[in-house]
Scaffold this motif. Structure first.
Motif, PDB file in Angstrom:
ATOM      1  N   TRP A 389      41.297  35.011  43.084  1.00 15.15           N
ATOM      2  CA  TRP A 389      40.023  35.183  44.124  1.00 15.15           C
ATOM      3  C   TRP A 389      40.315  34.970  45.452  1.00 15.15           C
ATOM      4  O   TRP A 389      39.400  34.528  46.158  1.00 15.15           O
ATOM      5  CB  TRP A 389      38.955  34.025  43.398  1.00 15.15           C
ATOM      6  CG  TRP A 389      38.304  34.443  41.977  1.00 15.15           C
ATOM      7  CD1 TRP A 389      38.548  35.543  41.408  1.00 15.15           C
ATOM      8  CD2 TRP A 389      37.547  33.596  41.312  1.00 15.15           C
ATOM      9  NE1 TRP A 389      37.553  35.613  40.194  1.00 15.15           N
ATOM     10  CE2 TRP A 389      37.267  34.364  40.329  1.00 15.15           C
ATOM     11  CE3 TRP A 389      37.013  32.328  41.343  1.00 15.15           C
ATOM     12  CZ2 TRP A 389      36.362  33.897  39.138  1.00 15.15           C
ATOM     13  CZ3 TRP A 389      36.457  31.811  40.371  1.00 15.15           C
ATOM     14  CH2 TRP A 389      36.065  32.344  39.187  1.00 15.15           C
ATOM     15  N   SER A 394      35.088  37.159  41.350  1.00 21.70           N
ATOM     16  CA  SER A 394      34.616  38.327  40.621  1.00 21.70           C
ATOM     17  C   SER A 394      35.064  38.243  39.231  1.00 21.70           C
ATOM     18  O   SER A 394      36.110  37.475  38.965  1.00 21.70           O
ATOM     19  CB  SER A 394      35.187  39.595  41.300  1.00 21.70           C
ATOM     20  OG  SER A 394      36.703  39.943  41.245  1.00 21.70           O
ATOM     21  N   PRO A 413      30.403  34.518  38.311  1.00 20.72           N
ATOM     22  CA  PRO A 413      30.277  35.707  39.527  1.00 20.72           C
ATOM     23  C   PRO A 413      29.307  36.542  39.390  1.00 20.72           C
ATOM     24  O   PRO A 413      29.339  37.180  38.327  1.00 20.72           O
ATOM     25  CB  PRO A 413      31.539  36.090  39.972  1.00 20.72           C
ATOM     26  CG  PRO A 413      32.559  35.007  39.365  1.00 20.72           C
ATOM     27  CD  PRO A 413      32.054  34.568  38.050  1.00 20.72           C
ATOM     28  N   ASN A 414      28.454  36.812  40.173  1.00 22.30           N
ATOM     29  CA  ASN A 414      27.289  38.062  40.125  1.00 22.30           C
ATOM     30  C   ASN A 414      26.611  37.934  38.480  1.00 22.30           C
ATOM     31  O   ASN A 414      26.436  39.019  38.365  1.00 22.30           O
ATOM     32  CB  ASN A 414      28.065  39.303  40.286  1.00 22.30           C
ATOM     33  CG  ASN A 414      28.719  39.516  41.645  1.00 22.30           C
ATOM     34  OD1 ASN A 414      29.901  39.583  42.154  1.00 22.30           O
ATOM     35  ND2 ASN A 414      27.844  39.511  42.922  1.00 22.30           N
ATOM     36  N   ASP A 460      37.980  45.854  38.845  1.00 29.20           N
ATOM     37  CA  ASP A 460      38.007  46.200  40.245  1.00 29.20           C
ATOM     38  C   ASP A 460      36.886  47.284  40.484  1.00 29.20           C
ATOM     39  O   ASP A 460      35.837  47.379  41.063  1.00 29.20           O
ATOM     40  CB  ASP A 460      39.291  46.971  40.842  1.00 29.20           C
ATOM     41  CG  ASP A 460      40.264  45.885  40.892  1.00 29.20           C
ATOM     42  OD1 ASP A 460      39.754  44.746  41.066  1.00 29.20           O
ATOM     43  OD2 ASP A 460      41.414  46.283  41.019  1.00 29.20           O
ATOM     44  N   ASN A 463      33.161  45.737  39.688  1.00 30.59           N
ATOM     45  CA  ASN A 463      33.012  44.732  40.899  1.00 30.59           C
ATOM     46  C   ASN A 463      32.524  45.761  42.065  1.00 30.59           C
ATOM     47  O   ASN A 463      31.455  45.302  42.650  1.00 30.59           O
ATOM     48  CB  ASN A 463      34.030  43.757  41.228  1.00 30.59           C
ATOM     49  CG  ASN A 463      33.504  43.104  42.420  1.00 30.59           C
ATOM     50  OD1 ASN A 463      32.616  42.182  41.861  1.00 30.59           O
ATOM     51  ND2 ASN A 463      34.267  42.873  43.469  1.00 30.59           N
ATOM     52  N   GLN A 467      28.994  45.597  44.103  1.00 30.57           N
ATOM     53  CA  GLN A 467      28.775  45.367  45.400  1.00 30.57           C
ATOM     54  C   GLN A 467      28.215  46.633  46.009  1.00 30.57           C
ATOM     55  O   GLN A 467      27.351  46.341  46.943  1.00 30.57           O
ATOM     56  CB  GLN A 467      30.327  45.166  45.823  1.00 30.57           C
ATOM     57  CG  GLN A 467      30.757  43.671  45.604  1.00 30.57           C
ATOM     58  CD  GLN A 467      30.110  42.512  45.904  1.00 30.57           C
ATOM     59  OE1 GLN A 467      29.350  42.403  46.837  1.00 30.57           O
ATOM     60  NE2 GLN A 467      29.971  41.471  44.983  1.00 30.57           N
ATOM     61  N   THR A 492      28.724  37.024  46.197  1.00 29.32           N
ATOM     62  CA  THR A 492      29.281  36.824  45.182  1.00 29.32           C
ATOM     63  C   THR A 492      28.755  36.093  43.914  1.00 29.32           C
ATOM     64  O   THR A 492      29.031  35.789  42.669  1.00 29.32           O
ATOM     65  CB  THR A 492      30.333  35.924  45.186  1.00 29.32           C
ATOM     66  OG1 THR A 492      29.879  34.561  45.959  1.00 29.32           O
ATOM     67  CG2 THR A 492      31.394  36.231  46.208  1.00 29.32           C
TER      68      THR A 492
END
Length: 573
Positions: A389, A394, A413-414, A460, A463, A467, A492
């Protein structure tokens, strides 16, 4: 039959070996354990809890006025409804009582080790297990020793986002000679009556503390860095008649909960899309709320100081009916000058003005973006979570992380919400995690090993999409800072959609998205998807229809003998 009154246990059996180790006995940890039982994954789990009781944040936070800003009938587990809530918005004590009762019903206490801290966790590749170093915080150390290790086939983090208090980064914070306390570490032995009190922070927690403290202290000074959007609460008692209807006519209770969920899902665009019509409607309602409670020319300057200059939703929206009126009291001061430093006697602000206090209250929140802090976690090849991280926290669906096999986290996260009940998310996560646990347990029970972790490319891509959505939301407004963002400004903490899309995403596992290893890898490799569905609680109508039909929903509830309570609200973090 063996006549011996003493149970005989074969040598080598250990109480520090389990299928699953769950860190934290808050809502997340309890729900995961219960789902294990409900799903048929057994009771071979250990729950370790740093505190002295179940409840997590609802056990830790006991400050004056502590309560939830989600309706009580929505802030409860779908499979464990509570018809006996006494208020539309529950207080800390009532929520803790509810969680304690749930823990007792599922006989979880015999699995929980209280006053127990996790220091470090390491993945042991040869055995496909997690080795968790434990420290006992209490004086009694006869049971396992002050330090020991728990070995588990699967590791679950239920520590959440709101467990480590954050103190302000202000010069001289340790120099104050009077009494000081964090809102999450309240000292009830300290008598507030007749005291000069300063409170640093004016968010959701402070908005609950301020009206209560102002009633008894000599003087209260509120240090405001950034004002907040505030909307009405409209909290009311739930009568014994209503409680009886909820208990004996469960359809009415379910329909009421569905109406509450519908309303909250419709609230998503308020905090996400600042260009939406509903955003503007609620913004207008917030302005009217302030003008009603701070009316006329007398409070014009006060309204100006308390009016936000950023989009609603960028920071957590506060729901309260007694915050603004508190500033009309003669013993309450709103200080908006920047704090220069904390002194031995109090707080010095710009302009060389010093406020002297007997007590300083820090309502400054938690270390929300430092997930798992201060636990050290090391995955495959000794890779630490800090390394993973390095650019910000994430996780795939907020739960699984590359290089950490057989590991999942809840409220990660999120996955935080700005519009609905976090319990709806937690239940979905517990079901997803138990689907992973089932595979690991099945492999182990057949004498094999299995390890599962998400592919880096999948995380990836996921995320990046999250975002991208968040960058278009009110959360990303550059005119405010919030606990949703890390030091680099990356969001985050918050989820990028409403609850129902998340529930749908987490109601299945796509095995091609995971790296699998161990002697039982063939059990899941190339198996496509596994679905189990989600808990459907909302009514089957669109958000627009819900908003237009609120009046008719209320009328239907009245006809059933139950008033649907109005009001607005945000999720308790």
């Amino acid at each position: 039959m063996d006549p011996s009154p003493i149970p005989l246990v074969s040598y080598g059996r250990t109480t520090n070996r389990a299928d699953v180790l769950i860190i934290g006995a808050g809502i997340s940890g309890l729900t995961t354990a219960i789902e294990m039982i409900r799903k048929g994954n057994g009771r071979n789990f250990i729950i370790v809890e740093k505190g002295n009781q179940v409840g997590g944040t609802w056990n830790d936070q006991r400050y004056p006025g502590c309560c939830c800003d989600v309706w009580s009938h929505l802030y409860s587990l779908s499979f464990e409804p509570n018809p006996n809530w006494t208020r539309e918005y529950p207080g800390q004590e009532e929520i803790l009582d509810y969680l304690i009762s749930v823990a007792h019903k599922y006989q979880l206490y015999k699995h929980i080790r209280f006053s127990t801290s996790v220091e470090e966790v390491r993945w042991d590749a040869p055995s496909n297990t997690w080795k968790t170093k434990i420290t006992r915080l209490g004086a009694k150390d006869a049971e396992f020793g002050e330090h020991y290790t728990i070995t588990s086939n699967f590791l679950v983090s239920g520590v959440g986002q709101l467990n480590v208090p954050k103190y302000p980064d202000i010069q001289g914070v340790d120099s104050f000679k009077g009494k000081s306390m964090h809102s999450a570490r309240w000292d009830w032995d300290y008598d507030l009556r007749g005291k000069r009190i300063g409170i640093i922070g004016n968010g959701a927690t402070a908005a609950q503390i301020i009206p209560e403290v102002a009633k008894v202290c000599e003087r209260l000074t509120v240090f405001q860095r950034t004002p907040n959007w505030v909307i009405p609460r409209d909290d009311r008692p739930i009568s014994s008649t209503q409680q009886a209807i909820y208990k004996y006519v469960p359809f009415v209770r379910r329909r009421y909960r569905a109406a509450l969920m519908d309303f909250r899902e419709a609230f998503f665009d308020v905090v996400f899309d600042s260009e939406s019509e509903i955003h503007q409607m609620f913004k207008g309602a917030a302005v009217q709320h302030m003008e009603t409670q701070l009316p006329g020319e007398k409070y014009k300057d006060m309204r100006e100081k308390l009016m936000p200059k950023y989009d609603m939703g960028c920071k957590r929206v506060i729901i309260t009916d007694d915050y603004f009126p508190t500033f009309t009291r003669e013993n309450v001061v709103l200080e908006t000058s920047a704090i220069k430093r904390i002194t031995e006697k109090g707080v010095e602000v710009e302009g060389e003005k010093e406020h002297e206090f007997d007590l300083l209250i820090y309502a400054t929140g938690f270390k929300t973006t430092q997930f798992m802090y201060p636990i050290k976690i090391y995955g495959t090849n000794g890779k630490s979570l800090d390394e993973i991280w390095a650019s910000g926290a994430s996780a795939y669906l907020g739960m699984t992380i590359p290089s950490l096999p057989n590991f999942s986290m809840l409220y990660g996260p999120n996955t935080n919400l700005g519009h609905n009940s976090i319990i709806l998310m937690i239940e979905a996560q517990a079901m997803y995690i138990n689907a992973l646990i089932t595979k690991i347990k099945t492999a182990r029970d057949s004498g094999h090993t299995l390890n599962i972790s998400p592919k880096q490319s999948v995380v990836d891509a996921y995320n990046a999409d999250v975002q991208r959505r968040l960058a278009q939301s009110a959360f990303a407004d550059p005119n405010c800072n919030s606990w949703y963002k890390n030091e680099k400004g990356l969001i985050t903490n918050n989820w990028s959609e409403a609850v129902i899309p998340y529930q749908k995403k987490t109601s299945e596992i796509r095995w091609e998205e995971f790296e699998v290893g161990g002697s039982a890898a063939g059990m899941v490799r190339g198996k496509g998807r596994e679905r189990w569905g989600r808990v459907v609680e909302e009514t089957q109508v669109s958000n627009a229809v819900v908003l237009m039909g609120l009046v008719s929903t209320a009328a239907a509830a009245v006809a059933a003998g139950v008033w649907v309570r109005g009001g607005f609200g945000m999720v308790r973090r």
